[in-house]
Design a protein around this motif. Sequence first.
Motif, PDB file in Angstrom:
ATOM      1  N   ARG A 158      -9.191  -0.483  -3.455  1.00  0.00           N
ATOM      2  CA  ARG A 158      -9.513  -1.354  -2.530  1.00  0.00           C
ATOM      3  C   ARG A 158     -11.127  -1.275  -2.017  1.00  0.00           C
ATOM      4  O   ARG A 158     -11.873  -0.352  -2.447  1.00  0.00           O
ATOM      5  CB  ARG A 158      -8.865  -0.446  -1.327  1.00  0.00           C
ATOM      6  CG  ARG A 158      -7.418  -0.401  -1.362  1.00  0.00           C
ATOM      7  CD  ARG A 158      -6.704  -1.538  -1.360  1.00  0.00           C
ATOM      8  NE  ARG A 158      -5.022  -1.364  -1.572  1.00  0.00           N
ATOM      9  CZ  ARG A 158      -4.128  -2.477  -1.342  1.00  0.00           C
ATOM     10  NH1 ARG A 158      -4.723  -3.817  -0.988  1.00  0.00           N
ATOM     11  NH2 ARG A 158      -2.863  -2.312  -1.862  1.00  0.00           N
ATOM     12  N   THR A 218       0.886  -1.131  -0.083  1.00  0.00           N
ATOM     13  CA  THR A 218      -0.144  -0.160   0.032  1.00  0.00           C
ATOM     14  C   THR A 218       1.092   1.390  -0.027  1.00  0.00           C
ATOM     15  O   THR A 218       2.197   1.048  -0.399  1.00  0.00           O
ATOM     16  CB  THR A 218      -0.587   0.032   1.281  1.00  0.00           C
ATOM     17  OG1 THR A 218       0.138   0.116   2.333  1.00  0.00           O
ATOM     18  CG2 THR A 218      -1.637  -1.228   1.418  1.00  0.00           C
ATOM     19  N   ASP A 241      -1.384   4.273  -3.635  1.00  0.00           N
ATOM     20  CA  ASP A 241      -1.813   3.047  -3.118  1.00  0.00           C
ATOM     21  C   ASP A 241      -1.376   2.122  -4.699  1.00  0.00           C
ATOM     22  O   ASP A 241      -1.211   2.792  -5.536  1.00  0.00           O
ATOM     23  CB  ASP A 241      -3.112   2.762  -2.815  1.00  0.00           C
ATOM     24  CG  ASP A 241      -3.354   1.461  -2.061  1.00  0.00           C
ATOM     25  OD1 ASP A 241      -2.562   0.555  -2.111  1.00  0.00           O
ATOM     26  OD2 ASP A 241      -4.347   1.378  -1.273  1.00  0.00           O
TER      27      ASP A 241
END
Lengths: 277, 277
Positions: B84, B55, B80
């Motif tokens: 997500r 991440t 990132d």
Amino acid sequence: MKIISEAKAHGGRQGVYSMESEACGCDMSFAVFQPIQAKEQLCPVVWFLSGLTCTHANVMDKGEYRKMAAELGLIIVCPDTSPRGDHVPDEPDNWQFGKGAGFYLDATEPPWSKHYRMETHILEELPKLIAGHFAADMERQGIMGHSMGGHGALTFALKYPDRFRSCSAFAPIVQPSGADWSKPALEKYLGEDVAAWRRYDATQLIADGARFPEFFIDQGTADGFLEDGLRPWLLKEACRGTGIGLTLRMQEGYDHSYNFISTFMDDHLAWHAERLG
Amino acid sequence: MKIISEAKAHGGRQGVYSMESEACGCDMSFAVFQPIQAKEQLCPVVWFLSGLTCTHANVMDKGEYRKMAAELGLIIVCPDTSPRGDHVPDEPDNWQFGKGAGFYLDATEPPWSKHYRMETHILEELPKLIAGHFAADMERQGIMGHSMGGHGALTFALKYPDRFRSCSAFAPIVQPSGADWSKPALEKYLGEDVAAWRRYDATQLIADGARFPEFFIDQGTADGFLEDGLRPWLLKEACRGTGIGLTLRMQEGYDHSYNFISTFMDDHLAWHAERLG
């Protein structure tokens, strides 16, 4: 000693190892950074004791100590903060006690006394293993720590001034016997008789006559634990008139995290290296 | 933009933020380091694109970039590596595809095409937000990355040479269309027609005429992915005769981890700073 992992870093080697700890009745992990100088000669050793909830890994990942340690030729040893394993008693919902919160003492109260013996682990069995497996000059040891680990560093230095030649801390708990987050832990580990707590409290050790040449401490002014848990001014008071030198730097705007520690890590390592020769 | 956390570090400020990403159809986190110079003036921006499974946090914790970025006055942005959230399709047991493995592309194949649009996220919506909320000089941007993120940095630089003035990488995947660990991902994200993969492959972009002044790459010789996944010599071949400069340093004994990245981070930041003025 079992090798968990090893990798080249900043010209040296960052390793994670474990040992069967007799003191703690479990396997204990620890991290060691060896600078490239250790291939040719014995190097001074600096111990880093971590704070509540940490393992050896937090400072290894976030402490940013390797570049300067490589430059200065320092071996850095990072022990765990408590015994580990399913068989070790714990209070799982309490981050200030039990696993991750060994407070660098030898517990005397059951059921904690069987495993929570971090003082013996770090001062007796781990140094033997470090001396046996690494190019460590055990005549030149320094110790540092953060928060609960700052408490560990200060109290170990005061009790073993012949072993440690330098001591520094980031935001240490200087008087655990009087702080809300540590007092209940001392009571559970050591019993209700507060006399037994005195050798695990830097300010009380000094009051009882323990001495160390000088301490170097950094403390962030934006640290949420400053007023209730850390209170470095109590160490300043304790040192007054004792001959113990104290360099206490209040660092404007820094909190309790590794952002703070990593910012001033180089200063601390340089300070140790100067005293370790 | 939502502030997740902010802390003073090396005189500047390390923050973690999130935004509602239209491109990815979810909240996207990212980390930004602002040096103290950003209080007074616009600062150059260096993007760090991370590798598989990461991440924004991995390089923020272990990359050791803050000290040098503070010294050089660089803003460091760490996005990132994928969309997500529970509503985002994934292959949970596959670390080389899905969450944590966005490969810095805009997927065209369902069901991935709805969320896996990292190219648009990083090249369009995130720069707008960075320009709006930070003292970022968007005329002076550099890009770097590790492994899958090295692939991202190289391909973005080749496709947007007017946007990025410098590009470097740690152990990049230079030819994802031909490597075992990335080929299945390209097939799932982009479909079976390999022509569509070419704009996500640095060596093929160069073959198709894309140009960038020069690349700076470090690669560890003890990297377990070197022979099958990374193969920097393919980039060397691709650059030959094109006028693209390539500084490729094979670093003896280093692996694929952040021990390697952090060791050479300062060199990379200095290299970017020199080109960003």
